[in-house]
Motif scaffolding. Structure first.
Motif, short mmCIF file in Angstrom:
data_model
loop_
_atom_site.label_atom_id
_atom_site.label_comp_id
_atom_site.label_asym_id
_atom_site.label_seq_id
_atom_site.Cartn_x
_atom_site.Cartn_y
_atom_site.Cartn_z
N THR A 92 -33.29 -32.36 38.33
CA THR A 92 -33.32 -30.90 38.31
C THR A 92 -33.39 -30.34 39.73
O THR A 92 -32.75 -29.32 40.06
CB THR A 92 -34.52 -30.41 37.48
N GLU A 93 -34.18 -31.00 40.56
CA GLU A 93 -34.27 -30.57 41.96
C GLU A 93 -32.91 -30.64 42.64
O GLU A 93 -32.50 -29.71 43.37
CB GLU A 93 -35.27 -31.45 42.71
N ALA A 94 -32.17 -31.73 42.39
CA ALA A 94 -30.83 -31.87 42.98
C ALA A 94 -29.89 -30.80 42.42
O ALA A 94 -29.09 -30.21 43.16
CB ALA A 94 -30.28 -33.27 42.69
N LYS A 95 -30.01 -30.55 41.09
CA LYS A 95 -29.17 -29.53 40.46
C LYS A 95 -29.47 -28.16 41.06
O LYS A 95 -28.56 -27.35 41.33
CB LYS A 95 -29.44 -29.49 38.96
N SER A 96 -30.76 -27.88 41.26
CA SER A 96 -31.15 -26.58 41.83
C SER A 96 -30.60 -26.43 43.25
O SER A 96 -30.14 -25.34 43.64
CB SER A 96 -32.67 -26.46 41.85
N ASP A 97 -30.62 -27.51 44.03
CA ASP A 97 -30.07 -27.46 45.38
C ASP A 97 -28.58 -27.15 45.34
O ASP A 97 -28.06 -26.32 46.11
CB ASP A 97 -30.31 -28.78 46.10
N ARG A 119 -26.62 -23.81 46.72
CA ARG A 119 -25.48 -23.83 47.66
C ARG A 119 -24.29 -23.08 47.08
O ARG A 119 -23.55 -22.39 47.80
CB ARG A 119 -25.11 -25.27 47.97
N THR A 120 -24.10 -23.17 45.74
CA THR A 120 -23.01 -22.44 45.09
C THR A 120 -23.21 -20.93 45.24
O THR A 120 -22.27 -20.19 45.54
CB THR A 120 -22.93 -22.82 43.60
N LEU A 121 -24.45 -20.48 45.01
CA LEU A 121 -24.75 -19.05 45.15
C LEU A 121 -24.55 -18.59 46.60
O LEU A 121 -23.99 -17.50 46.86
CB LEU A 121 -26.18 -18.77 44.71
N GLU A 122 -25.00 -19.40 47.54
CA GLU A 122 -24.86 -19.04 48.96
C GLU A 122 -23.39 -18.95 49.36
O GLU A 122 -22.97 -18.02 50.08
CB GLU A 122 -25.57 -20.10 49.80
N SER A 123 -22.59 -19.89 48.87
CA SER A 123 -21.15 -19.89 49.18
C SER A 123 -20.47 -18.67 48.58
O SER A 123 -19.62 -18.02 49.22
CB SER A 123 -20.51 -21.17 48.64
N ALA A 124 -20.87 -18.34 47.31
CA ALA A 124 -20.26 -17.17 46.65
C ALA A 124 -20.63 -15.89 47.39
O ALA A 124 -19.77 -14.99 47.58
CB ALA A 124 -20.75 -17.10 45.20
N ALA A 125 -21.86 -15.78 47.84
CA ALA A 125 -22.27 -14.58 48.58
C ALA A 125 -21.49 -14.45 49.87
O ALA A 125 -21.06 -13.33 50.25
CB ALA A 125 -23.77 -14.66 48.86
N ALA A 165 -19.62 -20.74 35.60
CA ALA A 165 -19.62 -22.15 35.22
C ALA A 165 -20.86 -22.86 35.76
O ALA A 165 -21.50 -23.66 35.06
CB ALA A 165 -18.35 -22.83 35.72
N ALA A 166 -21.20 -22.56 37.03
CA ALA A 166 -22.37 -23.19 37.63
C ALA A 166 -23.66 -22.74 36.93
O ALA A 166 -24.58 -23.55 36.71
CB ALA A 166 -22.44 -22.86 39.12
N THR A 167 -23.72 -21.45 36.58
CA THR A 167 -24.90 -20.92 35.89
C THR A 167 -25.06 -21.54 34.50
O THR A 167 -26.16 -21.91 34.08
CB THR A 167 -24.81 -19.39 35.77
N HIS A 171 -28.67 -27.74 31.67
CA HIS A 171 -29.55 -28.77 32.22
C HIS A 171 -31.01 -28.40 32.01
O HIS A 171 -31.84 -29.25 31.64
CB HIS A 171 -29.27 -28.96 33.71
N ASN A 172 -31.37 -27.13 32.22
CA ASN A 172 -32.75 -26.69 32.03
C ASN A 172 -33.18 -26.83 30.57
O ASN A 172 -34.33 -27.20 30.28
CB ASN A 172 -32.92 -25.23 32.48
#
Length: 351
Positions: A107-112, A116-122, A143-145, A151-152
């Motif tokens: 989960t920690e890896a998934k959150s990371d 990064r996906t959110l940061e790239s999109a921003a 898709a990422a969300t 996973h959660n």
């Protein structure tokens, strides 16, 4: 090689082995490996407590049932039965916790990755994208969300499942712990619990500068009851005494089956007079009760007990306290039975 191994492999080993088997045969003990280990130790006399337990059983005329043999082996040879269950439950808990840790790391890896996906999109959105590019970024975020949400949900299900399993195992471990410290016939604490509690109470009394008394109680002429009425009736008498002792004990008093027909009460924060008053009330109540055989309603006659009480004294060890209480108990026996003797007053009560 242990001293016992050396002895058994020496010139007298065969004789000792045969004498052990003869003893087992004499008392009707099946020649299993566990029983042989118990009786070999008894024959060699290396364990005083074991020898006392078996001698008490013989003296009381008790038979060596499968239950008694199993309890004796478990008590004096490290409690393998309870230990095995504890080890298995512990291993299962470790596996469940290992899975939880693995999922949390994932989960920690998934959150990371999601971060990064959110940061790239921003970053992309701040560059002033056209409609198609914005649509592509939003689709990627969706898709990422969704992947993160799935996973959660899986993690939550795993955590709930592991929590339920661990709770079940904890209940099982507590049951094993209680069982390993309880006498199966009377429901009282067993000798192991008695030993642990006496040590703890002695340390507590010294630390808090409080008093402590130990009461030992033995059924008078118990062998005669067994010989006359049989062991099932003897067990009925043992249960009756256990119930009577519990009824006369304060909540903080440990009542235990010490061995055979002998019982004990560990009384914290009680002086000799208070302990003697409790013991005398118990003795009187037992004497006043007329027991009847359950199967036939026959009158079993009067049951009486002898008791000995020792007070904690400076420098006492648990064994020293037990020995003084035992000496007082046997003083009660010698002086006519059905009485209470303390180490404060030679004979406090005589019936």
């Amino acid at each position: 090689m242990t001293d016992q191994d050396a002895l058994m492999q020496g010139p007298g080993g065969e004789t000792v082995g045969q004498e052990t088997l003869d003893l087992m045969r004499l008392h009707g003990v099946p020649p299993t490996s566990a029983n042989y280990e118990v009786w070999l130790a008894y024959r060699l006399g290396r364990n005083a407590a074991l020898r006392e337990a078996i001698d008490a059983r013989i003296g009381a005329g008790g038979s060596f049932t499968a239950e008694f043999n199993a309890q004796t082996y478990e008590h004096f040879f490290t409690g393998l039965g309870a230990s095995a269950q504890i080890v298995l439950a512990g291993e299962q808990i470790a596996r469940d916790l290992g899975q939880v840790v693995s999922f949390l790391k994932e989960t920690e890896a998934k959150s990371d990755d999601y971060g990064r996906t959110l940061e790239s999109a921003a970053t992309d959105l701040n560059r002033g994208l056209n409609t198609d590019q914005v649509r592509q970024v939003v689709s990627s975020l969706a898709a990422a969300t969704l992947d993160m949400a799935n996973h959660n949900q899986t993690l939550n299900e795993q955590l709930h499942r592991s929590t339920r399993e661990i709770d079940t195992l904890r209940t099982s471990l507590e049951s094993v712990r209680v069982e390993s410290l309880t006498d199966s016939l009377t429901g009282l604490s067993n000798r192991r619990m008695f030993d642990e509690t006496l040590r703890m109470r002695l340390e507590e009394a010294r630390a808090q500068h409080t008093e402590l008394c130990l009461v030992l109680c033995d059924i008078d002429h118990f062998k005669r009851f067994n010989d006359t009425w049989g062991h099932h009736t003897g067990d009925q008498i043992l249960r009756f005494l256990a119930s009577a002792m519990q009824a006369h004990a304060r909540p903080d008093v440990l009542v235990a089956r010490y061995g055979g027909e002998e019982f004990a009460m560990i009384m914290p924060r009680a002086n000799a007079r208070a302990a003697a008053q409790t013991a005398e009330a118990l003795r009187s109540a037992i004497q006043a009760k007329r027991l009847r055989r359950r199967s036939t309603n026959e009158d079993l006659g009067q049951v009486t007990v002898s008791m000995g009480i020792a007070r904690l004294q400076p420098g006492d060890t648990p064994q020293g306290l037990i020995e003084r209480a035992d000496a007082c108990l046997y003083a009660s026996k010698r002086n006519g039975r059905n009485q209470v003797t303390t180490d404060a007053t030679p004979v406090l009560y005589v019936a």
